[in-house]
Write a protein that holds these residues in place. Structure first.
Motif, PDB file in Angstrom:
ATOM      1  N   UNK A  32       0.836  -1.206   0.000  1.00 21.42           N
ATOM      2  CA  UNK A  32       0.000   0.000   0.000  1.00 21.42           C
ATOM      3  C   UNK A  32       0.867   1.251   0.000  1.00 21.42           C
ATOM      4  N   UNK A  33       1.907   1.232   0.814  1.00 18.27           N
ATOM      5  CA  UNK A  33       2.813   2.378   0.875  1.00 18.27           C
ATOM      6  C   UNK A  33       3.537   2.582  -0.460  1.00 18.27           C
ATOM      7  N   UNK A  34       3.997   1.499  -1.063  1.00 13.17           N
ATOM      8  CA  UNK A  34       4.705   1.607  -2.351  1.00 13.17           C
ATOM      9  C   UNK A  34       3.785   2.167  -3.434  1.00 13.17           C
ATOM     10  N   UNK A  35       2.546   1.726  -3.448  1.00 11.61           N
ATOM     11  CA  UNK A  35       1.604   2.248  -4.433  1.00 11.61           C
ATOM     12  C   UNK A  35       1.325   3.729  -4.190  1.00 11.61           C
ATOM     13  N   UNK A  36       1.163   4.101  -2.929  1.00 13.36           N
ATOM     14  CA  UNK A  36       0.942   5.514  -2.604  1.00 13.36           C
ATOM     15  C   UNK A  36       2.123   6.368  -3.058  1.00 13.36           C
ATOM     16  N   UNK A  68      -4.008   2.200   4.050  1.00 12.82           N
ATOM     17  CA  UNK A  68      -2.988   1.827   5.029  1.00 12.82           C
ATOM     18  C   UNK A  68      -3.404   2.287   6.428  1.00 12.82           C
ATOM     19  N   UNK A  69      -3.901   3.519   6.532  1.00  7.84           N
ATOM     20  CA  UNK A  69      -4.391   4.014   7.821  1.00  7.84           C
ATOM     21  C   UNK A  69      -5.518   3.140   8.354  1.00  7.84           C
ATOM     22  N   UNK A  70      -6.400   2.727   7.476  1.00  9.54           N
ATOM     23  CA  UNK A  70      -7.517   1.868   7.886  1.00  9.54           C
ATOM     24  C   UNK A  70      -7.023   0.547   8.464  1.00  9.54           C
ATOM     25  N   UNK A 125      -1.709   0.715  15.962  1.00  9.88           N
ATOM     26  CA  UNK A 125      -0.385   1.088  15.459  1.00  9.88           C
ATOM     27  C   UNK A 125      -0.388   2.598  15.228  1.00  9.88           C
ATOM     28  N   UNK A 126      -0.420   3.342  16.334  1.00  4.51           N
ATOM     29  CA  UNK A 126      -0.551   4.788  16.225  1.00  4.51           C
ATOM     30  C   UNK A 126       0.720   5.459  15.721  1.00  4.51           C
ATOM     31  N   UNK A 127       1.881   4.891  16.004  1.00  2.43           N
ATOM     32  CA  UNK A 127       3.127   5.439  15.446  1.00  2.43           C
ATOM     33  C   UNK A 127       3.112   5.272  13.932  1.00  2.43           C
ATOM     34  N   UNK A 128       2.689   4.106  13.458  1.00  4.44           N
ATOM     35  CA  UNK A 128       2.584   3.880  12.019  1.00  4.44           C
ATOM     36  C   UNK A 128       1.543   4.774  11.383  1.00  4.44           C
TER      37      UNK A 128
END
Length: 167
Positions: A13-17, A36-38, A45-48
Motif C-alpha cells: 500500500x505504501x509503495x503504491x501511494x 494503510x491508515x484503515x 499502530x498509532x506510530x505507524x
C-alpha cells in the motif's frame, strides 16, 4: 497488492501511494495511504498511523494543497499523541515534527513571519530536549526551507549546506 500476504500488505500500500506521489497525483496517493491508515488504526499502530498521515501531508504539501497538507499533518500529530505515554522521546519527536510541518506549510503559503516563528519554536524545543539532538540536521533543513521560500537565498544555502545532504 491482491497477491500480497498480510505481512506484505502495508509495504505494498505504501509503495503504491509513493508511486502516485511521484506522479504528483495526490488523489490516488491518498487512496492508498487511507487504506494503510484503515489497517493501522484498528491494531493501535498509532506510530505507524502518524507516519502515514504525515506522508500524506507531504504529498498534499508538494502538490500545492496546503489546507489538506495541514489537515493530514495535524492528523499525524493527533495519532502520535495516542501512543503509550511511555513513548517519552517519541512524543517529543512528534512535537518537533508537528512544528516542522506547520512551518513548512506556512512557508509554502507565503506566511514568512509565521514560518520563521514556528521554526524558532522547533529550534527551542530541539535545544531544550537532549533526546532530540539527532534532529539537528532536520532543523537545519527546516531553517533552509523557510529561508528559501522567504527568498533569502544566502540564508537558505547556509542552512541547507549544514543539513543532511543525503536527504
Amino acid at each position: 497488492l491482491e497477491l500480497s500476504g498480510p505481512d506484505e500488505r502495508a509495504q505494498m500500500l505504501s509503495a503504491l501511494a509513493v508511486s502516485y506521489a511521484f506522479e504528483g497525483n495526490a488523489r490516488e496517493a491518498a487512496t492508498f495511504y487511507k487504506r494503510l491508515l484503515d489497517a493501522q488504526t484498528p491494531t493501535s499502530d498509532f506510530a505507524g498511523a502518524a507516519a502515514t498521515a504525515n506522508a500524506l501531508g507531504r504529498v498534499y504539501l508538494e502538490t500545492g494543497a496546503y489546507a489538506e497538507a495541514r489537515r493530514w499533518y495535524e492528523s499525524g500529530y493527533e495519532y502520535s499523541r495516542r501512543q503509550e505515554t511511555s513513548a517519552g522521546a517519541q512524543l517529543e519527536l512528534w512535537d518537533f515534527r508537528w512544528l516542522h510541518a506547520k512551518a513548512r506549510v506556512a512557508a509554502r503559503e507565503g506566511h514568512k513571519a509565521e514560518a520563521a516563528r514556528l521554526a524558532a519554536e522547533a529550534k527551542a524545543l530541539l535545544d531544550k530536549t537532549p533526546a532530540l539532538a539527532s534532529e539537528t540536521p532536520t532543523y537545519r533543513y527546516l531553517a533552509g526551507y523557510v529561508a528559501l521560500y522567504a527568498k533569502d537565498y544566502d540564508a537558505a544555502i547556509a542552512s541547507l549546506s549544514t543539513a543532511d545532504l543525503r536527504d
